[in-house]
Design a protein around this motif. Structure first.
Motif, PDB file in Angstrom:
ATOM      1  N   ASP A  57     -19.828   1.457  -8.683  1.00 10.19           N
ATOM      2  CA  ASP A  57     -18.875   1.687  -9.367  1.00 10.19           C
ATOM      3  C   ASP A  57     -18.877   3.551 -10.769  1.00 10.19           C
ATOM      4  O   ASP A  57     -17.398   3.151 -11.516  1.00 10.19           O
ATOM      5  CB  ASP A  57     -18.300   0.744 -10.845  1.00 10.19           C
ATOM      6  N   MET A  58     -20.003   3.426 -11.102  1.00 10.57           N
ATOM      7  CA  MET A  58     -19.953   5.378 -12.195  1.00 10.57           C
ATOM      8  C   MET A  58     -19.566   6.764 -10.682  1.00 10.57           C
ATOM      9  O   MET A  58     -19.435   7.149 -11.236  1.00 10.57           O
ATOM     10  CB  MET A  58     -21.531   5.112 -12.858  1.00 10.57           C
ATOM     11  N   MET A  59     -19.904   6.045  -9.606  1.00 17.90           N
ATOM     12  CA  MET A  59     -20.568   7.128  -9.006  1.00 17.90           C
ATOM     13  C   MET A  59     -18.595   7.881  -9.036  1.00 17.90           C
ATOM     14  O   MET A  59     -19.235   8.829  -9.034  1.00 17.90           O
ATOM     15  CB  MET A  59     -20.107   6.586  -7.769  1.00 17.90           C
ATOM     16  N   GLY A  60     -17.995   7.122  -8.419  1.00 14.45           N
ATOM     17  CA  GLY A  60     -16.591   8.021  -8.330  1.00 14.45           C
ATOM     18  C   GLY A  60     -16.422   8.630  -9.530  1.00 14.45           C
ATOM     19  O   GLY A  60     -16.052  10.029  -9.708  1.00 14.45           O
ATOM     20  N   ALA A  61     -16.402   8.159 -10.773  1.00 13.46           N
ATOM     21  CA  ALA A  61     -15.731   8.876 -12.083  1.00 13.46           C
ATOM     22  C   ALA A  61     -16.985   9.723 -12.098  1.00 13.46           C
ATOM     23  O   ALA A  61     -16.455  11.006 -12.573  1.00 13.46           O
ATOM     24  CB  ALA A  61     -15.754   7.726 -13.434  1.00 13.46           C
ATOM     25  N   ALA A  62     -18.385   9.570 -12.369  1.00  9.60           N
ATOM     26  CA  ALA A  62     -18.820  10.593 -12.398  1.00  9.60           C
ATOM     27  C   ALA A  62     -19.311  12.417 -11.226  1.00  9.60           C
ATOM     28  O   ALA A  62     -18.793  13.681 -11.474  1.00  9.60           O
ATOM     29  CB  ALA A  62     -20.399  10.183 -11.916  1.00  9.60           C
ATOM     30  N   LEU A  63     -18.508  12.068 -10.216  1.00 12.86           N
ATOM     31  CA  LEU A  63     -17.436  12.907  -9.579  1.00 12.86           C
ATOM     32  C   LEU A  63     -16.826  13.620  -9.472  1.00 12.86           C
ATOM     33  O   LEU A  63     -16.994  14.986  -9.585  1.00 12.86           O
ATOM     34  CB  LEU A  63     -17.552  12.430  -7.915  1.00 12.86           C
ATOM     35  N   PHE A  64     -15.738  12.802  -9.850  1.00 16.41           N
ATOM     36  CA  PHE A  64     -14.208  13.520 -10.716  1.00 16.41           C
ATOM     37  C   PHE A  64     -14.998  14.806 -11.435  1.00 16.41           C
ATOM     38  O   PHE A  64     -14.501  15.788 -11.413  1.00 16.41           O
ATOM     39  CB  PHE A  64     -13.791  12.380 -10.619  1.00 16.41           C
ATOM     40  N   LEU A  65     -15.627  14.243 -12.281  1.00 17.67           N
ATOM     41  CA  LEU A  65     -15.531  15.177 -13.736  1.00 17.67           C
ATOM     42  C   LEU A  65     -16.740  16.098 -13.342  1.00 17.67           C
ATOM     43  O   LEU A  65     -16.646  17.434 -14.241  1.00 17.67           O
ATOM     44  CB  LEU A  65     -15.357  14.083 -15.097  1.00 17.67           C
ATOM     45  N   ALA A  66     -17.796  16.257 -11.857  1.00 17.22           N
ATOM     46  CA  ALA A  66     -18.147  17.113 -11.934  1.00 17.22           C
ATOM     47  C   ALA A  66     -17.508  18.248 -10.748  1.00 17.22           C
ATOM     48  O   ALA A  66     -18.653  19.380 -10.864  1.00 17.22           O
ATOM     49  CB  ALA A  66     -19.663  16.660 -11.165  1.00 17.22           C
ATOM     50  N   SER A  67     -16.620  17.763 -10.517  1.00 18.96           N
ATOM     51  CA  SER A  67     -16.090  18.661  -9.471  1.00 18.96           C
ATOM     52  C   SER A  67     -15.088  19.497  -9.351  1.00 18.96           C
ATOM     53  O   SER A  67     -14.709  18.760 -10.806  1.00 18.96           O
ATOM     54  CB  SER A  67     -15.817  17.147  -8.020  1.00 18.96           C
ATOM     55  N   ALA A  68     -13.885  20.112  -8.774  1.00 21.52           N
ATOM     56  CA  ALA A  68     -13.114  21.135  -8.869  1.00 21.52           C
ATOM     57  C   ALA A  68     -12.538  19.543  -8.824  1.00 21.52           C
ATOM     58  O   ALA A  68     -11.149  20.336  -9.869  1.00 21.52           O
ATOM     59  CB  ALA A  68     -13.035  21.911  -7.603  1.00 21.52           C
ATOM     60  N   ALA A  69     -11.811  18.800  -8.905  1.00 21.89           N
ATOM     61  CA  ALA A  69     -10.932  17.691  -8.783  1.00 21.89           C
ATOM     62  C   ALA A  69     -10.636  17.524 -10.138  1.00 21.89           C
ATOM     63  O   ALA A  69      -9.238  17.386 -10.734  1.00 21.89           O
ATOM     64  CB  ALA A  69     -11.067  16.627  -8.582  1.00 21.89           C
ATOM     65  N   SER A  70     -11.384  18.160 -11.463  1.00 17.77           N
ATOM     66  CA  SER A  70     -11.334  17.772 -12.755  1.00 17.77           C
ATOM     67  C   SER A  70     -10.963  19.434 -13.159  1.00 17.77           C
ATOM     68  O   SER A  70     -11.756  19.533 -14.566  1.00 17.77           O
ATOM     69  CB  SER A  70     -12.374  17.145 -13.340  1.00 17.77           C
ATOM     70  N   ASP A  71     -10.657  20.058 -12.463  1.00 22.96           N
ATOM     71  CA  ASP A  71     -11.094  21.605 -12.798  1.00 22.96           C
ATOM     72  C   ASP A  71      -9.423  21.765 -14.461  1.00 22.96           C
ATOM     73  O   ASP A  71      -9.722  23.071 -14.748  1.00 22.96           O
ATOM     74  CB  ASP A  71     -10.526  22.855 -12.364  1.00 22.96           C
ATOM     75  N   TYR A  72      -9.187  21.096 -14.693  1.00 18.48           N
ATOM     76  CA  TYR A  72      -7.828  21.257 -15.517  1.00 18.48           C
ATOM     77  C   TYR A  72      -8.032  19.808 -16.788  1.00 18.48           C
ATOM     78  O   TYR A  72      -7.593  19.926 -17.477  1.00 18.48           O
ATOM     79  CB  TYR A  72      -6.381  21.717 -15.531  1.00 18.48           C
ATOM     80  N   VAL A  73      -8.731  19.240 -16.792  1.00 13.87           N
ATOM     81  CA  VAL A  73      -9.835  17.968 -17.612  1.00 13.87           C
ATOM     82  C   VAL A  73     -10.458  18.505 -18.542  1.00 13.87           C
ATOM     83  O   VAL A  73     -11.601  18.635 -18.290  1.00 13.87           O
ATOM     84  CB  VAL A  73      -9.656  17.245 -16.726  1.00 13.87           C
ATOM     85  N   THR A  74     -10.150  18.390 -19.556  1.00 13.51           N
ATOM     86  CA  THR A  74     -12.043  18.943 -21.068  1.00 13.51           C
ATOM     87  C   THR A  74     -11.465  18.035 -21.815  1.00 13.51           C
ATOM     88  O   THR A  74     -10.481  17.544 -21.914  1.00 13.51           O
ATOM     89  CB  THR A  74     -11.701  20.231 -21.393  1.00 13.51           C
ATOM     90  N   GLY A  75     -12.915  17.443 -22.445  1.00 11.82           N
ATOM     91  CA  GLY A  75     -12.390  16.683 -24.125  1.00 11.82           C
ATOM     92  C   GLY A  75     -12.331  15.185 -24.015  1.00 11.82           C
ATOM     93  O   GLY A  75     -11.457  15.126 -24.719  1.00 11.82           O
ATOM     94  N   GLU A  76     -12.675  14.791 -22.859  1.00 12.78           N
ATOM     95  CA  GLU A  76     -11.332  13.232 -22.807  1.00 12.78           C
ATOM     96  C   GLU A  76     -12.670  12.781 -21.937  1.00 12.78           C
ATOM     97  O   GLU A  76     -14.221  12.824 -22.279  1.00 12.78           O
ATOM     98  CB  GLU A  76     -10.757  13.015 -20.765  1.00 12.78           C
ATOM     99  N   ILE A  77     -12.181  10.857 -22.663  1.00 11.85           N
ATOM    100  CA  ILE A  77     -13.573  10.206 -22.376  1.00 11.85           C
ATOM    101  C   ILE A  77     -12.739   8.921 -21.298  1.00 11.85           C
ATOM    102  O   ILE A  77     -11.654   8.363 -21.380  1.00 11.85           O
ATOM    103  CB  ILE A  77     -13.986   9.452 -23.865  1.00 11.85           C
ATOM    104  N   LEU A  78     -13.460   9.261 -20.323  1.00 10.42           N
ATOM    105  CA  LEU A  78     -13.056   8.199 -19.090  1.00 10.42           C
ATOM    106  C   LEU A  78     -13.752   6.889 -19.298  1.00 10.42           C
ATOM    107  O   LEU A  78     -15.460   6.851 -19.222  1.00 10.42           O
ATOM    108  CB  LEU A  78     -13.438   9.085 -18.193  1.00 10.42           C
ATOM    109  N   ALA A  79     -13.556   5.744 -19.898  1.00 14.62           N
ATOM    110  CA  ALA A  79     -13.896   4.442 -19.804  1.00 14.62           C
ATOM    111  C   ALA A  79     -13.804   3.639 -18.316  1.00 14.62           C
ATOM    112  O   ALA A  79     -12.369   3.603 -17.570  1.00 14.62           O
ATOM    113  CB  ALA A  79     -13.011   3.665 -20.612  1.00 14.62           C
ATOM    114  N   VAL A  80     -15.303   3.530 -18.018  1.00 13.62           N
ATOM    115  CA  VAL A  80     -15.074   3.251 -16.449  1.00 13.62           C
ATOM    116  C   VAL A  80     -15.367   1.568 -16.987  1.00 13.62           C
ATOM    117  O   VAL A  80     -17.050   1.451 -17.235  1.00 13.62           O
ATOM    118  CB  VAL A  80     -16.652   3.611 -15.892  1.00 13.62           C
ATOM    119  N   ASP A  81     -15.004   0.660 -17.449  1.00 12.85           N
ATOM    120  CA  ASP A  81     -15.263  -0.641 -18.349  1.00 12.85           C
ATOM    121  C   ASP A  81     -14.713  -2.154 -17.769  1.00 12.85           C
ATOM    122  O   ASP A  81     -14.660  -2.600 -18.425  1.00 12.85           O
ATOM    123  CB  ASP A  81     -15.219  -0.721 -19.709  1.00 12.85           C
ATOM    124  N   GLY A  82     -13.696  -1.627 -17.098  1.00 15.75           N
ATOM    125  CA  GLY A  82     -13.090  -2.809 -15.467  1.00 15.75           C
ATOM    126  C   GLY A  82     -11.858  -3.066 -17.107  1.00 15.75           C
ATOM    127  O   GLY A  82     -10.985  -4.606 -16.748  1.00 15.75           O
TER     128      GLY A  82
END
Length: 258
Positions: free
Chosen positions: A228-253
């Motif tokens: 459940d953490m893998m997708g969020a972590a991959l998104f924020l590490a990859s080019a998919a998040s190139d216009y995202v910064t300063g955000e807090i992504l809750a992965v908490d159900g």
């Protein structure tokens, strides 16, 4: 190249994952390796890092396991130096190392408070500062700080009575936003993931004490799973998040939605 490969591949990238020998850090390191990244796993418990690295290497990943106390600036710089020597760049940093201490606020020992703050906040800052220097110089980088839903709001002491941990994770939220503001012009993205409750060694006592209450306060009615953490972590590490910064992504159900 498919849109999936263009957005989510980490081929040619190098990631440092602190506290990567077990728990959520280990999951993130595995995900990055499978996405093509070179991975450096470091923590005080180097044996756990070596075991995680062996598992990644058996699947064909390029991986390095190193000892590191993130509160020791000399050790932090050594990890950065050895990473650059092995892989020539630092593209991703995951600040995952953490510590906790359970006690009512009126009984929290000062030395326990200081230990938690030193590992969780100072350690994250030292790693971000050391890796961030190279990211700023190369005009690219992704830093992902691991905070917690416990750092977004107060916590009911019946299932989480750890004021130092909660406070430290709140500090990580502000550290994330401030570094994002400072380093954005240099194309360095700084975001955070706020996990809910996952069955890990650190959370074992909390889940035993208040697991039913936590599930009741989680709209998806379950704890976090192994992937459940893998997708969020991959998104924020990859080019998919190139216009995202300063955000807090809750992965908490959904816990933070209540």
């Amino acid at each position: 190249m498919s849109i999936f490969q263009k957005l989510f591949s980490l081929e040619g990238k190098t990631a440092i994952v602190t506290g990567g020998g077990r728990g959520l850090g280990r999951q993130i390191a595995q995900a990055y390796s499978e996405a093509g990244a070179n991975v450096v796993i470091c923590s005080r418990k180097v044996q756990a890092c070596e075991e995680a690295a062996e598992e990644i290497a058996e699947k064909g990943g390029n991986v390095l396991a190193l000892p590191c106390d993130v509160t020791d600036e000399e050790q932090v710089h050594r990890v950065v130096k050895e990473t650059l020597e092995a892989f020539q760049s630092i593209d991703i940093l995951v600040n995952n190392s953490g510590s906790s201490w359970g006690a009512p606020a009126l009984e929290m020992p000062l030395e326990a408070w200081q230990k938690v703050m030193n590992v969780n906040v100072t350690g994250a800052f030292l790693m971000a500062k050391a890796a961030g220097k190279h990211m700023v110089d190369q005009k690219s980088g992704k830093i992902i700080n691991i905070t917690s839903v416990a750092g977004l709001n107060g916590a009911d002491p019946r299932f989480l009575d750890a004021v130092g941990y909660n406070t430290s994770k709140g500090a990580i939220v502000t550290l994330t936003k401030d570094l994002a503001a400072k380093w954005g012009p240099d194309n360095v993205h700084v975001n955070a993931i706020a996990p809910g409750f996952f069955p890990t060694k650190m959370s074992e006592g909390v889940l035993e004490m208040g697991g039913d209450m936590i599930i009741d306060r989680t709209p998806l009615r379950r704890f976090g799973g192994e992937e459940d953490m893998m997708g969020a972590a991959l998104f924020l590490a990859s080019a998919a998040s190139d216009y995202v910064t300063g955000e807090i992504l809750a992965v908490d159900g959904g816990m933070n939605a209540l």
